[in-house]
Design an enzyme around this catalytic site. Structure first.
Site, short mmCIF file in Angstrom:
data_model
loop_
_atom_site.label_atom_id
_atom_site.label_comp_id
_atom_site.label_asym_id
_atom_site.label_seq_id
_atom_site.Cartn_x
_atom_site.Cartn_y
_atom_site.Cartn_z
CE LYS A 192 -1.47 5.64 -0.06
NZ LYS A 192 -2.93 5.61 -0.29
CE1 TYR A 230 0.58 8.00 1.74
CE2 TYR A 230 2.49 8.03 0.28
CZ TYR A 230 1.14 8.25 0.50
OH TYR A 230 0.35 8.69 -0.54
#
Ligand SMILES: C[S@@+](CC[C@H](N)C(=O)[O-])C[C@H]1O[C@@H](n2cnc3c(N)ncnc32)[C@H](O)[C@@H]1O
Length: 562
Positions: free
Chosen positions: A472, A468
């Protein structure tokens, strides 16, 4: 005549142009009826004119929304009260005619204007028994307030029990004293109002008006309503000698010539003027206004293209889509963009959720469609863009928000988890940016807003989320690169990085125990709410942010700084 009967229930003294007209027509009709030589055609035409004039007020009463029980009580109490007696007993300084009450139709009109202008702070000059004040208070939001200026202490006490019985009475503060003194106090305290209702001594209207505008008691784009501006038709009848009629005539003319405002006079009851304070650009358009040398007459002063900063954040007529809009941040973004005026395509993997949010928007009067799409699939992304363009012909705002987060220690992160995360968070966002960007580059205008994360800056802990965080960080670099590559062709690309947002996702069994730990890392002392992010998406979608591109707007309560 039934309408005439209804009409006469409300007043027994003629007070408005229409009431005078009815009186005169009645007299003419009486003469005609008692004179056999009058042609039948004249009698018939007189009756027709009388029916029209007589029926109007009664019809307006019947068709306007019903007044609340406290307003009805206030009206009845005012009508039944012996105002001559209280004056003779010295309880009031002036003999107060009960006809000066605003009443049902005018009260509902004022309430409607409060709603339409979204006023939160109202000033009333001349309260009498509080009918207008309570009508306007009913139109205010819960945190709205109304200051009523009144010279008679007796009236404050008269209105109090009914204000206390109404849930809206608490919004009203009555200031006793000469209205001009009260205006001076309010100006000295720096008060400002969204709406002012002038309804006191007619000869002072012009002084109240000038004081309000000269001392900024009316906020920019606020509204002034003025009662009795037709003053029984005396403002336009040639033979007027009545001082109040002449005062109103001068007042109307003064306002008409005042460049700071626009005015209309609505011929309701005794006439209500609606006066709007106009932006500087409108006030100055086509005029050679010369200012004091200290004034810089430029776009800051007049507003860019004549638009105030809040107007420049409006999104009226724009087409937007939001991915991942079925819940959480995306849902809040869809509502925010719609509230700001955009048409919104609500995109989600889950059809039921997309349709649910679209239904919410529709209920709020926002134009929208629901689209089911998996943004990690190129065909779905193409179909999403095609269906928006075929429905609305353009896309000005692309909000690429859909994302997923899975937790695992890095040594255990499977390639499947890595690929799934990147397929949605980075590859999916890229595909959406590219597809929307192609439409926008052709248009020469567009706003892309990607949802990144505070995890692009810091490594949130103690939960482990390598894929994640990395994806991002990629969204930020994607944003920076596209933002610089496309800006010269009118397409701005920015991203928003929320901190830890209080959505159902973080209430999962594995994450819930971490909340206390996170809170100790957040200077703001709380998690972000989805509503904390709404202004940012509207700003980035609007013309107001046109010089901003490739930016990562971090909204995390200060967490990344500790
Ligand atoms: C036409 S009535 C107001 C009706 C009221 N707006 C309503 O909704 O029913 C005028 C009121 O203005 C008050 N008034 C007159 N001169 C005033 C002054 N100089 N300062 C404050 N109030 C004044 C009167 O006492 C009276 O109650």
């Amino acid at each position: 005549n039934q309408t005439a009967q209804i009409y006469f229930l409300f007043t027994d003294i003629s007070d408005t142009p229409m009431e005078f007209m009815v009186d005169f027509l009645n007299k003419a009709k009486e003469i005609a009826d008692s004179n056999a030589n009058i042609p039948e055609e004249l009698r018939v035409n007189l009756q027709k004119a009388l029916d029209i004039a007589c029926g109007l007020d009664g019809y307006l009463e019947k068709m306007s929304s019903q007044e609340s029980a406290p307003l009805a009580e206030l009206y009845q109490k005012t009508m039944e009260h012996d105002w001559d007696k209280v004056f003779e007993e010295g309880k009031t300084q002036f003999r107060l005619p009960k006809e000066c009450i605003t009443g049902h139709v005018e009260g509902q009109t004022l309430k409607m204007l409060v709603h339409m202008s979204k006023a939160k702070r109202i000033l009333e000059i001349g309260m009498f028994t509080g009918y207008g004040a309570l009508s306007m208070a009913e139109g205010l939001p819960e945190d709205g307030s109304l200051v009523a200026c009144e010279i008679e202490q007796y009236l404050k006490e008269f209105a109090k029990p009914i204000f206390d019985r109404s849930p809206h009475g608490k919004k009203i503060t009555v200031k006793i004293g000469s209205a001009m003194d009260s205006l001076k106090d309010l100006a000295a305290a720096g008060e400002q109002f969204d709406m002012v209702f002038i309804d006191a001594d007619k000869n002072n209207y012009i002084n109240y008006y000038k004081f309000i505008l000269d001392h900024n008691l009316l906020r920019l784009s606020g509204v002034i309503c003025v009662d009795n501006s037709l003053f029984k038709a005396k403002v336009y009848l040639k033979d007027t000698a009545d001082v109040n009629g002449l005062a109103l005539r001068d007042f109307n003319q003064f306002v008409k010539s005042d460049l700071r405002v626009e005015q209309v006079i609505v011929p309701l009851r005794d006439g209500i003027s609606i006066i709007r304070r106009v932006p500087m650009a409108t006030a100055c358009a086509g005029t050679q206004v010369t200012y004091d040398s200290k004034v810089t007459d430029d776009e800051v002063f007049r507003g860019l293209n004549g638009r105030s900063i809040l107007d420049r954040m409006r999104l009226d007529g724009r087409v937007a889509y939001v991915t991942g809009a079925g819940q959480g941040i995306g849902r809040a973004f869809a509502h925010a963009l719609g509230e700001a005026g955009a048409k919104v395509a609500v995109v989600d993997l889950d059809q039921g959720k997309a349709e649910g949010v679209a239904e919410e928007l529709t209920l709020k009067g926002i134009n929208c469609i629901a689209i089911t799409a998996d943004i990690s699939k190129s065909l779905d992304v193409e179909r999403m863009i095609d269906s928006i363009v075929s429905k609305w012909g353009a896309i000005q705002i692309a909000c690429n928000n859909a994302g997923i987060n899975m937790n695992s220690a890095s040594e255990d992160t499977s390639l499947k988890e890595w690929d799934q995360t990147f397929d949605v968070n980075l590859r999916g966002t890229f595909m959406c940016c590219q597809a929307a960007g192609r439409v926008m580059l052709k248009q020469g205008y567009g706003k892309i807003i990607n949802t990144a994360s505070m995890a692009s800056l810091i490594v949130p802990h103690p939960q482990k989320q390598l894929a994640y965080n990395t994806s991002k960080a990629g969204v930020v670099k994607l944003t920076q690169t596209l933002g610089t590559e496309w800006i010269d062709r009118g397409v701005r690309v920015n991203c928003i990085s929320p901190g830890i947002v209080d959505t159902p996702l973080i209430h999962s069994e594995s994450l819930r125990p971490l909340v206390q730990r996170w809170l100790s890392d957040i200077p703001a002392g709380r998690l972000a709410l989805v509503t904390d992010l709404q202004a940012a998406v509207v700003y980035l979608a609007s013309d107001a942010s046109d010089y901003m591109t490739g930016h990562n707007l971090v909204i995390e309560g200060g967490q990344s700084l500790w």
